[in-house]
Design a protein around this motif. Structure first.
Motif, short mmCIF file in Angstrom:
data_model
loop_
_atom_site.label_atom_id
_atom_site.label_comp_id
_atom_site.label_asym_id
_atom_site.label_seq_id
_atom_site.Cartn_x
_atom_site.Cartn_y
_atom_site.Cartn_z
N GLN A 282 0.82 -1.21 0.00
CA GLN A 282 0.00 0.00 0.00
C GLN A 282 0.86 1.27 0.00
O GLN A 282 0.46 2.29 -0.57
CB GLN A 282 -0.92 0.00 1.22
CG GLN A 282 -1.97 1.08 1.19
CD GLN A 282 -3.02 0.88 2.28
OE1 GLN A 282 -3.05 -0.12 2.97
NE2 GLN A 282 -3.88 1.85 2.42
N PHE A 283 2.04 1.20 0.62
CA PHE A 283 2.92 2.36 0.75
C PHE A 283 4.34 2.01 0.30
O PHE A 283 5.27 1.96 1.10
CB PHE A 283 2.94 2.84 2.21
CG PHE A 283 1.60 3.20 2.76
CD1 PHE A 283 1.02 4.42 2.45
CD2 PHE A 283 0.90 2.32 3.57
CE1 PHE A 283 -0.23 4.77 2.94
CE2 PHE A 283 -0.35 2.65 4.07
CZ PHE A 283 -0.92 3.88 3.75
N PRO A 284 4.53 1.75 -1.00
CA PRO A 284 5.83 1.27 -1.47
C PRO A 284 6.97 2.28 -1.30
O PRO A 284 8.14 1.88 -1.29
CB PRO A 284 5.59 0.96 -2.95
CG PRO A 284 4.39 1.78 -3.31
CD PRO A 284 3.56 1.87 -2.08
N ASP A 285 6.66 3.55 -1.15
CA ASP A 285 7.71 4.55 -0.98
C ASP A 285 8.15 4.72 0.47
O ASP A 285 9.13 5.42 0.74
CB ASP A 285 7.23 5.91 -1.52
CG ASP A 285 7.01 5.89 -3.02
OD1 ASP A 285 7.68 5.08 -3.71
OD2 ASP A 285 6.18 6.66 -3.51
N ASN A 286 7.46 4.08 1.40
CA ASN A 286 7.79 4.21 2.82
C ASN A 286 8.77 3.10 3.20
O ASN A 286 8.38 2.05 3.70
CB ASN A 286 6.52 4.16 3.67
CG ASN A 286 5.62 5.34 3.41
OD1 ASN A 286 5.72 6.02 2.39
ND2 ASN A 286 4.72 5.61 4.33
N ARG A 287 10.03 3.36 2.95
CA ARG A 287 11.06 2.33 3.08
C ARG A 287 11.29 1.87 4.51
O ARG A 287 11.88 0.82 4.75
CB ARG A 287 12.36 2.82 2.44
CG ARG A 287 12.23 3.18 0.96
CD ARG A 287 11.58 2.09 0.11
NE ARG A 287 12.31 0.87 0.05
CZ ARG A 287 13.22 0.57 -0.85
NH1 ARG A 287 13.48 1.41 -1.83
NH2 ARG A 287 13.86 -0.58 -0.81
N GLU A 288 10.82 2.64 5.50
CA GLU A 288 10.93 2.20 6.88
C GLU A 288 10.16 0.90 7.10
O GLU A 288 10.53 0.08 7.94
CB GLU A 288 10.45 3.29 7.85
CG GLU A 288 9.00 3.67 7.75
CD GLU A 288 8.68 4.75 6.70
OE1 GLU A 288 7.58 5.31 6.78
OE2 GLU A 288 9.52 5.02 5.82
N LEU A 289 9.13 0.68 6.30
CA LEU A 289 8.39 -0.58 6.39
C LEU A 289 9.27 -1.77 6.02
O LEU A 289 9.15 -2.84 6.61
CB LEU A 289 7.15 -0.52 5.51
CG LEU A 289 6.08 0.47 5.95
CD1 LEU A 289 5.07 0.72 4.82
CD2 LEU A 289 5.38 0.01 7.21
N ASP A 290 10.17 -1.56 5.05
CA ASP A 290 11.11 -2.62 4.67
C ASP A 290 11.98 -3.03 5.85
O ASP A 290 12.22 -4.22 6.09
CB ASP A 290 12.03 -2.15 3.53
CG ASP A 290 11.31 -1.88 2.24
OD1 ASP A 290 10.16 -2.31 2.08
OD2 ASP A 290 11.91 -1.21 1.37
N VAL A 291 12.46 -2.04 6.58
CA VAL A 291 13.37 -2.31 7.69
C VAL A 291 12.64 -3.04 8.81
O VAL A 291 13.17 -4.01 9.37
CB VAL A 291 14.02 -1.00 8.19
CG1 VAL A 291 14.88 -1.25 9.42
CG2 VAL A 291 14.85 -0.37 7.07
N PHE A 292 11.42 -2.63 9.10
CA PHE A 292 10.67 -3.31 10.16
C PHE A 292 10.26 -4.71 9.74
O PHE A 292 10.24 -5.63 10.57
CB PHE A 292 9.48 -2.45 10.63
CG PHE A 292 9.91 -1.39 11.59
CD1 PHE A 292 9.79 -1.59 12.95
CD2 PHE A 292 10.47 -0.21 11.14
CE1 PHE A 292 10.21 -0.62 13.86
CE2 PHE A 292 10.89 0.77 12.03
CZ PHE A 292 10.76 0.57 13.39
N LEU A 293 9.96 -4.90 8.46
CA LEU A 293 9.70 -6.25 7.97
C LEU A 293 10.97 -7.09 8.09
O LEU A 293 10.91 -8.27 8.49
CB LEU A 293 9.20 -6.23 6.52
CG LEU A 293 9.00 -7.60 5.88
CD1 LEU A 293 8.04 -8.48 6.68
CD2 LEU A 293 8.52 -7.44 4.44
N ALA A 294 12.11 -6.51 7.80
CA ALA A 294 13.37 -7.24 7.92
C ALA A 294 13.61 -7.68 9.37
O ALA A 294 14.08 -8.80 9.60
CB ALA A 294 14.54 -6.38 7.44
#
Length: 165
Positions: A109-121
């Motif tokens: 839903q928010f592909p530009d919010n890269r902080e989500l990548d880090v929390f998923l990691a």
């Protein structure tokens, strides 16, 4: 004639959130909860309760508050933050599969919010999927860094990251 279209709860919520700069979260939570009792269907109030509970380490209370805020509907930036908070709270509570699912959906839903990548990691790492977690962080790093040394090796880093999954 002047017309103020701000909802009745907004000024009080802004004052409570503004008081956070003094770091007295224990004193803010009762004020937020009282505001929520007067305005029980306001997503922004629920989101602030969730964040405050999470900050205080009251994860069992943060979880339903995040869920309520998301269900009631938040503006996009606040919704992204609520998904991140919900995912982080679920990870901390050991609900790793649900955390990963929430964070993956939020990334779509928010592909530009890269902080989500880090929390998923972080969740993937907790699941024992360290290679996938590291690859995700390396991709985020390559996509967002301006460091000349890292950008010079971006292709090599991405190649190595792809082999981790």
């Amino acid at each position: 004639m002047s017309f103020d279209a701000r909802p009745a709860w907004r000024e009080e919520l802004d004052a409570i959130v503004g008081a956070r700069s003094h770091g007295q979260f224990n004193q803010l939570l009762p004020r937020l909860e009282a505001l929520d009792r007067r305005h029980p269907n306001v997503a922004e109030i629920a989101a602030q309760i969730a964040w405050t509970c999470e900050t205080l380490g009251r994860l069992d209370a943060a979880l339903p508050a995040y869920e309520k805020a998301i269900a009631l509907g938040l503006p996009p930036n606040e919704l992204s933050n609520a998904y991140l908070g919900l995912g982080a709270t679920l990870r901390a509570l050991g609900q790793l599969d649900r955390s990963a699912a929430i964070l993956r959906a939020a990334r779509l839903q928010f592909p530009d919010n890269r902080e989500l990548d880090v929390f998923l990691a972080l969740t993937l790492h907790a699941q024992g999927r360290s290679g996938e977690a590291l690859a995700l962080v390396l991709e985020a790093l390559c996509d967002t860094t301006e460091d000349p040394g890292l950008t010079a090796y971006g292709r090599a880093i991405r190649h190595a990251a792809a082999k981790l999954t």
